[in-house]
Design a protein around this motif. Structure first.
Motif, short mmCIF file in Angstrom:
data_model
loop_
_atom_site.label_atom_id
_atom_site.label_comp_id
_atom_site.label_asym_id
_atom_site.label_seq_id
_atom_site.Cartn_x
_atom_site.Cartn_y
_atom_site.Cartn_z
N LEU A 4 0.82 -1.20 0.00
CA LEU A 4 0.00 0.00 0.00
C LEU A 4 0.86 1.25 0.00
N THR A 5 1.93 1.25 0.74
CA THR A 5 2.81 2.41 0.81
C THR A 5 3.42 2.70 -0.54
N ARG A 6 3.86 1.69 -1.24
CA ARG A 6 4.48 1.89 -2.55
C ARG A 6 3.45 2.27 -3.60
N PHE A 7 2.23 1.87 -3.36
CA PHE A 7 1.17 2.12 -4.34
C PHE A 7 0.71 3.57 -4.34
N VAL A 8 0.79 4.24 -3.20
CA VAL A 8 0.12 5.51 -3.03
C VAL A 8 0.55 6.59 -4.02
N GLY A 9 1.86 6.80 -4.17
CA GLY A 9 2.30 7.87 -5.04
C GLY A 9 1.84 7.71 -6.46
N LEU A 10 1.78 6.48 -6.91
CA LEU A 10 1.42 6.23 -8.29
C LEU A 10 -0.06 6.44 -8.57
N ILE A 11 -0.92 5.94 -7.70
CA ILE A 11 -2.34 6.11 -7.93
C ILE A 11 -2.74 7.57 -7.77
N LEU A 12 -2.01 8.32 -6.95
CA LEU A 12 -2.25 9.74 -6.85
C LEU A 12 -1.96 10.42 -8.18
N LEU A 63 -7.41 -2.38 -10.19
CA LEU A 63 -6.49 -1.35 -10.67
C LEU A 63 -5.06 -1.83 -10.44
N SER A 64 -4.28 -1.94 -11.50
CA SER A 64 -2.89 -2.39 -11.41
C SER A 64 -1.97 -1.30 -11.94
N VAL A 65 -1.00 -0.92 -11.13
CA VAL A 65 -0.05 0.12 -11.52
C VAL A 65 1.28 -0.52 -11.88
N ARG A 66 1.82 -0.11 -13.02
CA ARG A 66 3.15 -0.56 -13.44
C ARG A 66 4.08 0.65 -13.51
N TYR A 67 5.27 0.51 -12.96
CA TYR A 67 6.21 1.62 -12.94
C TYR A 67 7.62 1.10 -12.73
N ILE A 68 8.60 1.99 -12.88
CA ILE A 68 10.00 1.67 -12.62
C ILE A 68 10.40 2.34 -11.32
N ASP A 69 10.89 1.56 -10.37
CA ASP A 69 11.22 2.13 -9.07
C ASP A 69 12.59 2.80 -9.11
N GLN A 70 13.03 3.27 -7.96
CA GLN A 70 14.28 4.03 -7.88
C GLN A 70 15.50 3.19 -8.19
N THR A 71 15.35 1.88 -8.12
CA THR A 71 16.48 1.00 -8.46
C THR A 71 16.40 0.52 -9.91
N GLN A 78 -1.50 -3.42 -6.87
CA GLN A 78 -2.91 -3.54 -7.23
C GLN A 78 -3.83 -3.02 -6.13
N LEU A 79 -5.03 -2.57 -6.56
CA LEU A 79 -6.07 -2.15 -5.63
C LEU A 79 -7.42 -2.62 -6.17
N VAL A 203 -3.53 -0.11 -15.29
CA VAL A 203 -4.44 -0.96 -16.05
C VAL A 203 -5.68 -1.21 -15.21
N ILE A 204 -6.85 -0.92 -15.80
CA ILE A 204 -8.13 -1.16 -15.13
C ILE A 204 -8.77 -2.39 -15.76
N LYS A 205 -8.95 -3.40 -14.97
CA LYS A 205 -9.56 -4.64 -15.45
C LYS A 205 -10.92 -4.81 -14.78
N THR A 206 -11.98 -4.90 -15.57
CA THR A 206 -13.31 -5.17 -15.03
C THR A 206 -13.47 -6.68 -14.90
N LEU A 207 -13.57 -7.15 -13.67
CA LEU A 207 -13.63 -8.58 -13.42
C LEU A 207 -15.03 -9.14 -13.64
N GLN A 208 -16.03 -8.39 -13.21
CA GLN A 208 -17.42 -8.76 -13.44
C GLN A 208 -18.28 -7.52 -13.31
#
Length: 212
Positions: A4-12, A63-71, A78-79, A203-208
């Protein structure tokens, strides 16, 4: 909580740093002041009404976020989201992977009432920001265009075969976001939201879903 901590900046960033003008404790009137979203410095846009989707909807999305981290390593977080839209109300809720409700929002009568799990306000994305991202991908183009044009922004759409693409450009002509749909129907197939200036993808995936 690490995910959750790593996810926050990206979804913002996904939601173009959107934020509401009022908190969930404020009173509401019939104006659009309570449902405006900030999309850039000194730039605000009023959200569409729930009914402007054109149909009622209940959906489970991921909701799935893909990104390149600092390394320089590729990362993905995902959320899970539950979304319900009727003629007069929109409700969304975000959950942890173990099923705990982390955030939620009710949008009705031009008012946004929000909830974030205690202790996670600085870790989770604001519910208003998740709402903006979902609405700009799901709601019809002609609903968004006049609202964005008031700020000098443009949202265009083109279709090819059974896919489509939306392009969001600011008042300076800068490409802000590219939204690619695997199907013309946004509920069928993945929606890929690319932020070019900030170099990440959601990426937004509608499951149902159930549509009336």
């Amino acid at each position: 909580m690490k995910i959750l901590t790593r996810f926050v900046g990206l979804i913002l960033l996904v939601s173009l740093t959107a934020c509401s003008t009022h908190s969930n404790t404020s009173s509401s009137d019939s104006s659009e002041e309570n449902n405006r979203i900030q999309i850039a410095d000194d730039t605000w846009v009023a959200l569409p009404q729930p009914s402007e989707l054109g149909y009622s909807l209940t959906a489970s999305q991921l909701l799935s976020v893909r990104y390149i981290d600092q390394t320089k390593k590729a990362q993905s977080n995902q959320l899970p989201i539950q979304l319900q839209i009727t003629q007069d109300k929109l409700v969304l809720a975000g959950f942890s992977s173990w099923g705990t409700r982390l955030l939620s929002l009710t949008y009705q009568n031009n008012r946004l009432d929000t909830y974030v799990m205690a202790g996670l306000a600085n870790t989770l994305p604001k519910p208003e920001q998740v709402l903006f991202n979902l609405m700009i991908t799901l709601y019809p183009l002609d609903v968004w265009q006049p609202r964005l044009q008031k700020a000098g922004w443009t949202l265009t759409e083109k279709q090819q075969n059974n896919t489509k693409q939306r392009i969001l450009v600011d008042n300076h002509g800068t490409l802000i976001a590219e939204i690619n749909y695997a199907s013309i129907d946004p509920l069928k197939g993945d929606i890929t939201f690319i932020n070019h200036s900030l170099d990440f993808t959601i990426v937004i995936k509608t499951l149902q879903y159930q549509q009336d």
